[in-house]
Scaffold this motif. Structure first.
Motif, PDB file in Angstrom:
ATOM      1  N   ILE A 147      19.592  20.713 -11.323  1.00 32.54           N
ATOM      2  CA  ILE A 147      18.799  21.846 -10.853  1.00 32.54           C
ATOM      3  C   ILE A 147      18.092  22.481 -12.041  1.00 32.54           C
ATOM      4  CG2 ILE A 147      20.321  22.293  -8.903  1.00 32.54           C
ATOM      5  CD1 ILE A 147      21.470  24.641 -10.405  1.00 32.54           C
ATOM      6  N   ASP A 148      17.052  23.253 -11.769  1.00 34.91           N
ATOM      7  CA  ASP A 148      16.271  23.865 -12.844  1.00 34.91           C
ATOM      8  C   ASP A 148      16.755  25.259 -13.202  1.00 34.91           C
ATOM      9  OD1 ASP A 148      13.986  21.869 -13.319  1.00 34.91           O
ATOM     10  OD2 ASP A 148      14.025  22.070 -11.137  1.00 34.91           O
ATOM     11  N   ALA A 149      17.327  25.974 -12.237  1.00 37.51           N
ATOM     12  CA  ALA A 149      17.848  27.317 -12.510  1.00 37.51           C
ATOM     13  C   ALA A 149      18.778  27.705 -11.371  1.00 37.51           C
ATOM     14  CB  ALA A 149      16.711  28.337 -12.644  1.00 37.51           C
ATOM     15  N   VAL A 150      19.627  28.687 -11.648  1.00 32.42           N
ATOM     16  CA  VAL A 150      20.509  29.228 -10.625  1.00 32.42           C
ATOM     17  C   VAL A 150      20.456  30.747 -10.724  1.00 32.42           C
ATOM     18  CG1 VAL A 150      22.527  29.111 -12.162  1.00 32.42           C
ATOM     19  CG2 VAL A 150      22.863  29.215  -9.683  1.00 32.42           C
ATOM     20  N   ILE A 151      20.506  31.414  -9.584  1.00 35.00           N
ATOM     21  CA  ILE A 151      20.554  32.875  -9.564  1.00 35.00           C
ATOM     22  C   ILE A 151      22.012  33.280  -9.355  1.00 35.00           C
ATOM     23  CG2 ILE A 151      19.652  34.990  -8.529  1.00 35.00           C
ATOM     24  CD1 ILE A 151      17.413  33.275  -7.294  1.00 35.00           C
ATOM     25  N   LEU A 152      22.578  33.938 -10.364  1.00 34.55           N
ATOM     26  CA  LEU A 152      23.959  34.385 -10.295  1.00 34.55           C
ATOM     27  C   LEU A 152      24.100  35.715 -11.020  1.00 34.55           C
ATOM     28  CD1 LEU A 152      26.132  31.206 -11.030  1.00 34.55           C
ATOM     29  CD2 LEU A 152      26.140  32.547  -8.915  1.00 34.55           C
ATOM     30  N   PRO A 153      25.076  36.531 -10.631  1.00 28.36           N
ATOM     31  CA  PRO A 153      25.325  37.765 -11.381  1.00 28.36           C
ATOM     32  C   PRO A 153      25.908  37.464 -12.756  1.00 28.36           C
ATOM     33  CG  PRO A 153      26.335  37.845  -9.189  1.00 28.36           C
ATOM     34  CD  PRO A 153      25.938  36.433  -9.440  1.00 28.36           C
TER      35      PRO A 153
END
Length: 301
Positions: A147-153
């Motif tokens: 994957i190219d990016a992940v949105i996480l806290p």
């Protein structure tokens, strides 16, 4: 000495192992059955394993085939990424697909800015948004190679390159008919059943983790990995949930009988970020992608 590997056999191998049938694998790959049988013969010779074992009118996988099937999706995804790499990148003409993993609300939060920018500047670039799950978080960094990016806290990943999204405060969401006072106390809320968004680690979202760190346990009546399902699990009940303020606003627009209010306990705000692997630093396509993420982050309310 083993024959050199033929990487053209990877996709037929996956089709054979997933379909467990030469006929179905041939149809899936749009080749004739004799061609697929030839692929299977070569694969059996390469691995020294039959891979598919006939059991009556069906086939089962050998132990080696099971291991191969588990590894193939990531291997093929990484191979596809390699073939997409270019020395130069023109967003106007590119047909590159970028993958951003995230929970449903996080994707919805960035989607308007992301869509507006790319529609103007990169009309043929595509995006995929797989969900964040325990395998991705617990398998880091290997799980992020496809994957190219992940949105996480913040807190789920540390010491990795990222772009911060604007902070967002937590609010409590209830049914207006649930009998909650105008300014509820902590005891009034904590004694009610809660709806929890299942996070990828420790089975709780960041708000509940903050409560647990203070020694506060809540009774969980329902759990969902989808933020947008939470309102439907509150309607008509005495349940409560802690959700990001933007989600609460969307939920109340759709369901006016819902009510949102500031939690009586001080909770640190949602601190989401785009995260990626440092080995993408010199990938020209990913350089453009990171610039895009920074512009998106600046546009998110």
């Amino acid at each position: 000495m083993a024959a050199p590997a033929d990487y053209n056999l990877l996709k037929p191998l996956r089709a054979l192992l997933e379909e467990r049938s030469v006929t179905r694998a041939a149809a899936r790959m749009h080749v004739s059955q004799p061609v697929m049988s030839h692929h299977l013969s070569r694969l059996r010779a390469h691995y020294g394993d039959v891979l598919l074992i006939r059991r009556g009118n069906r086939h089962t996988l050998t132990p080696l085939a099971e291991r191969l099937l588990a590894a193939l999706p990531q291997v093929l995804a990484e191979a596809d990424q390699l073939f997409q790499l270019q020395g130069r990148f023109d967003p106007v003409t590119s047909t590159r697909t970028f993958t951003i993993a995230g929970v449903d609300y996080a994707v919805a939060r960035i989607a308007p800015a992301l869509s507006a920018i790319t529609a103007r500047e990169a009309p043929n670039v595509r995006f995929e948004f797989p969900p964040v799950d325990a395998r991705l978080v617990n398998g880091f960094p290997d799980s992020m190679r496809t994957i190219d990016a992940v949105i996480l806290p913040h807190g789920y990943l540390v010491d990795q390159p990222h772009v911060d999204l604007p902070l967002e405060r937590w609010v409590c969401l209830v049914d207006a008919a649930a009998g909650v006072s105008e300014e509820p106390t902590a005891d009034e809320l904590l004694t009610r059943p809660w709806v929890q968004n299942l996070a990828a680690r420790e089975d709780m979202n960041p708000a509940r983790r903050q409560l647990q760190f203070r020694g506060i346990e809540i009774a969980v009546a329902a759990v969902t990995p989808h933020f947008f399902v939470i309102p439907s699990l509150i309607l008509g009940t005495d349940r409560v949930a802690a959700v990001p303020e933007g989600l609460a606003a969307m939920a109340i627009t759709m369901h006016p009988r819902l009510r949102a209010f500031s939690p009586p306990l001080d909770l640190a705000p949602v601190h989401d970020a785009f995260w990626w692997l440092p080995d993408r630093e010199h990938d020209v396509e990913h350089v453009w992608f990171r610039r895009l993420l920074r512009r998106v982050a600046e546009s998110v309310i």
